[in-house]
Motif scaffolding. Structure first.
Motif: not given
Length: 404
Positions: A52-63, A274-281
């Motif tokens: 659900a967090t990954m799909k949450t929208y912050l402005g025009p884009l999702s997380v 940056v890369v660890p956040i991408f990997g986690f997401a």
């Protein structure tokens, strides 16, 4: 061909390359941890919160889109800086140095793509994922190498780094050519004008970084709206950053270049944030309902076999052919067994493979199958490469020149 054409100077190895591999290796180990954590969370009671967090929208884009389209643009900026520096002032600055990693990278991209296409040729939807197993994750691969310490010669780390940089260049070209949606000509024209301004800044040798970054942010927005994937903006900005190359000058002088300063400032945040956040997401895959038959589906199997067997055949086959025909020599102090092990490590395709998978498929179920193939293939390639390098005999009989 003399081996010294394939090797950098001792000073360059001990500074730039070592700083690079240290940060990348640390980032690779952290990436392993967060990828495992994402898998655990995605299959725990916290899974609904995670997705659900990954799909949450912050402005025009999702997380998830902010991470994949905006944060990863910084990663691609770093990739572009590395490509430009290596081509003009590094391990790829002459054709003699480009031959071995260049041909190996080409083989390492063609082999996995061929295996994937052979297994998925009758599925027009799945065939879009042909480039997924073609990429090598330099952070993960160097993270595995760091666990082996001095058992792996520095020259093989140079080879792997150069190969991965060429591999990244190939991935950027593939993304731009094959994973571009409908084109918005107005936005694309605006992006071209911004790029011309960045080029003018380069030619005027602007010494301040902020004008490039401000226009870079505008370029990212216009590329996002154009239909070309927004991360390509990071590479384009990188190519416009001025670099000062003075042959024979000490490295301290070279580091005064705007490109060198920006690259050094980005190494740690990109590798460790940056890369660890991408990997986690993106590594979180729910395994509920996944049966053994899913792992044997052409899409999943094509990616896994492409990473393990395709990369090995492409990289090691290219090296073997070039060495046996006398075009080049093996990297100094490296044995055939060690080269075989590093070729296996090239099958770790985590970050860029996940990125391409998200571009290739809109169907979440196909994305999940692709992720399973990436995780499985990368895990097998990483463990197999580690074991081969751990047990491989060292080559110590030949003296190696470190002169340029």
């Amino acid at each position: 061909m003399s081996s010294k054409k394939l090797l950098p100077s001792a000073g360059r190895i001990n500074s730039t390359l070592r700083k690079f591999t240290d940060s990348e290796a640390s980032g690779g180990i952290l990436l392993m941890i967060v990828a495992a954590l994402a898998l655990v969370i995605a299959n725990s009671p916290l899974a609904p919160v995670y997705f659900a967090t990954m799909k949450t929208y912050l402005g025009p884009l999702s997380v998830q889109h902010w991470i994949n389209d905006a944060l990863m643009a910084v990663f691609f900026l770093m990739v572009g800086l590395e490509i430009k520096r290596e081509m003009l002032d590094g391990q790829l600055s002459s054709w003699s140095r480009r031959i071995l990693p260049g041909v190996a990278a080409a083989g390492g991209m063609a082999g996995p793509a061929l295996i994937y296409v052979l297994l998925n040729q009758h599925n027009p939807e799945a065939i879009r994922g042909w480039a997924i197993p073609a990429a090598t994750d330099i952070a993960f691969a160097l993270g595995v190498l760091s666990l082996l310490g001095p058992r792996v010669p520095v020259t093989l780390k140079v080879f792997l780094t150069a190969l991965a940089i060429i591999d990244d260049l190939g991935a950027v070209v593939i993304i731009a050519l094959f994973y571009t949606s409908d084109i918005n000509l107005l936005a694309l024209g605006g992006a071209a004008l911004v790029l011309l301004n960045l080029y003018a800044f380069n030619r005027m040798n602007v010494s301040r970084l902020w004008p490039f970054l401000v226009l870079g942010a505008v370029l990212w927005f216009l590329v996002l709206k154009s239909g070309v994937h927004a991360t390509i903006a990071g590479v384009l900005v990188a190519l416009m950053i001025p670099i000062k190359v003075t042959p024979g000058a000490p490295e301290a002088t070279q580091d005064n270049s705007l490109l060198h300063r920006l690259e050094h400032s980005l190494h740690f945040p990109v590798s460790l944030l940056v890369v660890p956040i991408f990997g986690f997401a993106n590594a979180g895959v729910s395994l509920s309902g996944v049966s053994f038959s899913v792992l044997l589906e052409p899409l999943t199997l094509g990616i896994a076999l492409g990473l393990v067997l395709g990369k090995l055949a492409g990289v090691f086959g290219a090296v073997f052919l070039l060495v046996r025909t006398g075009v080049v020599q093996l990297p100094g102090s490296a044995s055939w067994a060690q080269t075989f092990g590093v070729s296996l490590l090239c099958g770790i395709g985590f970050t860029m493979s996940l990125f391409v998978a998200l571009l290739a498929f809109d169907d979440p179920s196909m994305q999940d199958r692709a992720k399973l193939g990436i995780l499985g293939g990368s895990l097998i390639a990483g463990i197999a490469g580690y074991l081969v390098l751990l047990l491989a005999p060292r080559r110590t009989t030949r003296a190696v020149s470190t002169a340029d």
